[in-house]
Design an enzyme around this catalytic site. Sequence first.
Site, PDB file in Angstrom:
ATOM      1  N   ASN A   9       0.699  -1.141  -0.147  1.00 46.07           N
ATOM      2  CA  ASN A   9       0.038   0.026  -0.021  1.00 46.07           C
ATOM      3  C   ASN A   9       1.021   1.285   0.050  1.00 46.07           C
ATOM      4  OD1 ASN A   9      -1.547   2.036   0.500  1.00 46.07           O
ATOM      5  ND2 ASN A   9      -2.736   1.155   2.372  1.00 46.07           N
ATOM      6  N   ARG A  93      -2.449  -2.180  -3.615  1.00 43.52           N
ATOM      7  CA  ARG A  93      -3.653  -1.290  -3.263  1.00 43.52           C
ATOM      8  C   ARG A  93      -3.793  -0.222  -4.377  1.00 43.52           C
ATOM      9  NH1 ARG A  93      -6.242   1.198   2.272  1.00 43.52           N
ATOM     10  NH2 ARG A  93      -8.117   1.775   1.153  1.00 43.52           N
ATOM     11  N   HIS A 181     -13.002   2.973  -0.466  1.00 41.26           N
ATOM     12  CA  HIS A 181     -12.819   1.971   0.840  1.00 41.26           C
ATOM     13  C   HIS A 181     -13.562   0.689   0.337  1.00 41.26           C
ATOM     14  CE1 HIS A 181     -12.818   5.707   3.568  1.00 41.26           C
ATOM     15  NE2 HIS A 181     -11.468   4.861   3.500  1.00 41.26           N
ATOM     16  N   LEU A 209     -15.022   3.874   9.507  1.00 39.07           N
ATOM     17  CA  LEU A 209     -14.643   5.394  10.165  1.00 39.07           C
ATOM     18  C   LEU A 209     -13.171   5.228  10.680  1.00 39.07           C
ATOM     19  CD1 LEU A 209     -17.643   5.746  12.406  1.00 39.07           C
ATOM     20  CD2 LEU A 209     -17.320   6.416  10.004  1.00 39.07           C
ATOM     21  N   ASN A 211      -9.088   7.546   9.430  1.00 43.59           N
ATOM     22  CA  ASN A 211      -8.781   8.945   9.167  1.00 43.59           C
ATOM     23  C   ASN A 211      -9.673   9.288   7.769  1.00 43.59           C
ATOM     24  OD1 ASN A 211      -6.754   9.814  10.789  1.00 43.59           O
ATOM     25  ND2 ASN A 211      -5.130   8.134  10.007  1.00 43.59           N
ATOM     26  N   GLY A 212      -9.830   8.322   7.076  1.00 45.95           N
ATOM     27  CA  GLY A 212     -10.685   8.561   5.919  1.00 45.95           C
ATOM     28  C   GLY A 212     -11.899   7.821   6.344  1.00 45.95           C
ATOM     29  N   ARG A 241      -9.978  15.906   5.962  1.00 44.96           N
ATOM     30  CA  ARG A 241     -10.977  16.210   4.710  1.00 44.96           C
ATOM     31  C   ARG A 241     -12.139  16.749   5.018  1.00 44.96           C
ATOM     32  NH1 ARG A 241     -10.011  10.278   1.774  1.00 44.96           N
ATOM     33  NH2 ARG A 241      -8.378  10.161   3.450  1.00 44.96           N
ATOM     34  N   ASP A 283      -6.793  13.303  15.299  1.00 40.64           N
ATOM     35  CA  ASP A 283      -6.685  12.054  15.860  1.00 40.64           C
ATOM     36  C   ASP A 283      -8.100  11.929  16.726  1.00 40.64           C
ATOM     37  OD1 ASP A 283      -6.114   9.847  17.486  1.00 40.64           O
ATOM     38  OD2 ASP A 283      -4.130   9.919  16.730  1.00 40.64           O
ATOM     39  N   ARG A 285      -8.572   9.967  19.248  1.00 39.83           N
ATOM     40  CA  ARG A 285      -8.123   9.560  20.579  1.00 39.83           C
ATOM     41  C   ARG A 285      -7.906  10.884  21.310  1.00 39.83           C
ATOM     42  NH1 ARG A 285      -4.135   4.968  18.609  1.00 39.83           N
ATOM     43  NH2 ARG A 285      -4.114   6.621  16.963  1.00 39.83           N
ATOM     44  N   ILE A 329     -11.533   4.210  14.170  1.00 42.70           N
ATOM     45  CA  ILE A 329     -12.447   4.965  14.871  1.00 42.70           C
ATOM     46  C   ILE A 329     -13.726   3.988  15.224  1.00 42.70           C
ATOM     47  CG2 ILE A 329     -14.318   6.863  15.394  1.00 42.70           C
ATOM     48  CD1 ILE A 329     -12.042   8.565  13.736  1.00 42.70           C
ATOM     49  N   GLU A 379      -8.230  -4.793   4.689  1.00 41.27           N
ATOM     50  CA  GLU A 379      -8.172  -4.656   3.431  1.00 41.27           C
ATOM     51  C   GLU A 379      -6.867  -5.495   2.813  1.00 41.27           C
ATOM     52  OE1 GLU A 379      -8.372  -1.050   5.245  1.00 41.27           O
ATOM     53  OE2 GLU A 379      -9.197  -0.072   3.533  1.00 41.27           O
TER      54      GLU A 379
HETATM   55  P1  ADP Z   1      -6.683   5.020   7.927  1.00 39.37           P
HETATM   56  O1  ADP Z   1      -7.729   5.637   7.357  1.00 39.37           O
HETATM   57  O2  ADP Z   1      -5.242   6.077   8.005  1.00 39.37           O
HETATM   58  O3  ADP Z   1      -6.333   3.674   7.922  1.00 39.37           O
HETATM   59  P2  ADP Z   1      -7.514   4.065  10.450  1.00 39.37           P
HETATM   60  O4  ADP Z   1      -8.520   3.227  10.451  1.00 39.37           O
HETATM   61  O5  ADP Z   1      -5.996   3.672  11.503  1.00 39.37           O
HETATM   62  O6  ADP Z   1      -6.989   5.312   9.405  1.00 39.37           O
HETATM   63  O7  ADP Z   1      -7.913   5.225  11.833  1.00 39.37           O
HETATM   64  C1  ADP Z   1      -7.403   6.035  12.488  1.00 39.37           C
HETATM   65  C2  ADP Z   1      -8.196   6.953  13.414  1.00 39.37           C
HETATM   66  O8  ADP Z   1      -8.614   5.941  14.344  1.00 39.37           O
HETATM   67  C3  ADP Z   1      -7.688   7.887  14.056  1.00 39.37           C
HETATM   68  O9  ADP Z   1      -8.559   9.108  14.211  1.00 39.37           O
HETATM   69  C4  ADP Z   1      -7.280   7.245  15.350  1.00 39.37           C
HETATM   70  O10 ADP Z   1      -7.508   8.446  16.539  1.00 39.37           O
HETATM   71  C5  ADP Z   1      -8.763   6.445  15.607  1.00 39.37           C
HETATM   72  N1  ADP Z   1      -8.356   5.519  16.796  1.00 39.37           N
HETATM   73  C6  ADP Z   1      -7.534   4.359  16.774  1.00 39.37           C
HETATM   74  N2  ADP Z   1      -7.524   3.717  18.052  1.00 39.37           N
HETATM   75  C7  ADP Z   1      -8.399   4.345  18.667  1.00 39.37           C
HETATM   76  C8  ADP Z   1      -9.198   4.480  19.942  1.00 39.37           C
HETATM   77  N3  ADP Z   1      -8.676   3.740  20.717  1.00 39.37           N
HETATM   78  N4  ADP Z   1      -9.946   5.160  20.501  1.00 39.37           N
HETATM   79  C9  ADP Z   1     -10.584   6.262  19.453  1.00 39.37           C
HETATM   80  N5  ADP Z   1     -10.133   6.427  18.517  1.00 39.37           N
HETATM   81  C10 ADP Z   1      -9.036   5.604  17.699  1.00 39.37           C
END
Ligand code: ADP
Length: 405
Positions: A9, A93, A181, A209, A211-212, A241, A283, A285, A329, A379
């Site tokens: 990827n 990917r 996705h 849910l 980052n994207g 975004r 983020d 978190r 998320i 994925e």
């Molecule tokens: P990407 O689209 O880059 O693959 P991910 O699926 O890894 O992204 O998701 C990243 C998001 O998930 C970030 O906003 C991160 O804060 C959130 N996240 C990851 N672990 C937790 C958690 N334990 N509690 C809340 N949010 C989380």
Amino acid sequence: MADVILVLNAGSSSIKFRAYDAGRQELPLVLRGVLDGLYTSPAFHAWDGKGAEIGNARWEGGEGFGHAEAVEFLARFLRDEEGGHTLVAVGHRVVHGGMRYAGPARVTPAVVAELTALRPLAPLHQPHNLKPIQILLERRPDLPQVACFDTAFHFTQAQHARAFALPAAITDRGVCRYGFHGLSYEYIASVLPRLDRRAAQGATVVAHLGNGSSLCAMTAGRSVASTMGFTAVDGLPMGTRSGSLDPGVILYLMDELGMDTRAVEDLIYRKSGLLGVSGISSDMRELLASDDPRARFAIQLYTYRIGRELGSLAAALEGLDALVFTAGIGENAAPIRQQVCERAAWLGVEIDGGRNAHGGPRISSEASGISVWVVPTDEELMIAKHTRAIAFGGDAPVRTQGDRP
Ligand code: ADP
């Protein structure tokens, strides 16, 4: 030592990778890792299938260390690791398959040329996704490569679900809703039958849910509608975004604020969403841990928009049997799932707080009219399966080393 299918990827400055044992039916994970900081301060990190660290490295003066060097290094690492893995195929990917690719494709020079021509449809992702493909095609022309697209899963959508209300001459140029996705949604669709027959056969919305972020409406595991459209900036607000905007906002930004195309691109892809609204972080978190009112507002806007889009997709499906949360998320943020489900009470969703806190898999109450699930996405495994099927046919394990069991 194993025959491995490598899944790549590739982004602008990083390559995430996973290697799967192609000799075993269930394709167990052999190792995974990332090469990042390409062209600036390259670094490598790898773990085995059980999560133990098996390698890390850093390079000084990184300008000369880009995608080509990263692919070269990775091939060497696989060869040397644990007595030597044999690379039997590579799956990639690729964000955009355009109007043509309704499924994964075996890479040939002609396919690469077609995918390169799609660059204007995904300028931030497509060129980087294609780099390792081109490098391997030049250096290892006999190695089977398979391109797997984020758009392909949505080919089942009806024409009216895909079209914008624009003149046909523009639609005919490929300006339509593609949805993204798709590899994540396809994976979820593939595991749903084991969890919930009604969800697998009926009307289900999957909320990817991360980052994207996007939602996909499925009937019997096939995409019917999605919140993402022509590009991956449409639909829900995301980490950075904006998600859907009134197109008039773009005109205003250009005409009244004097922003040019690149400045608008930077704003809507990198400076908006959770980051832009909160002014704190992209983020989730950090936002959940913050008591700053701007963090709370960003979360409120995020879950409100998910609620609105969920209603819209339930209308597209003409009903709803199940809701599935996935990605960073969706899999981990119980308070976000809670808020989304509370906003969907009118649809018949009732969440079980205890189950939600435990992360599911089922988080709806017994009385809920709609079953709600948390399902981790994968994925990369989907790409590995496609790669095996396209490169070697069927679901069978790959056997290139004689009679190894
Ligand atoms: P990407 O689209 O880059 O693959 P991910 O699926 O890894 O992204 O998701 C990243 C998001 O998930 C970030 O906003 C991160 O804060 C959130 N996240 C990851 N672990 C937790 C958690 N334990 N509690 C809340 N949010 C989380």
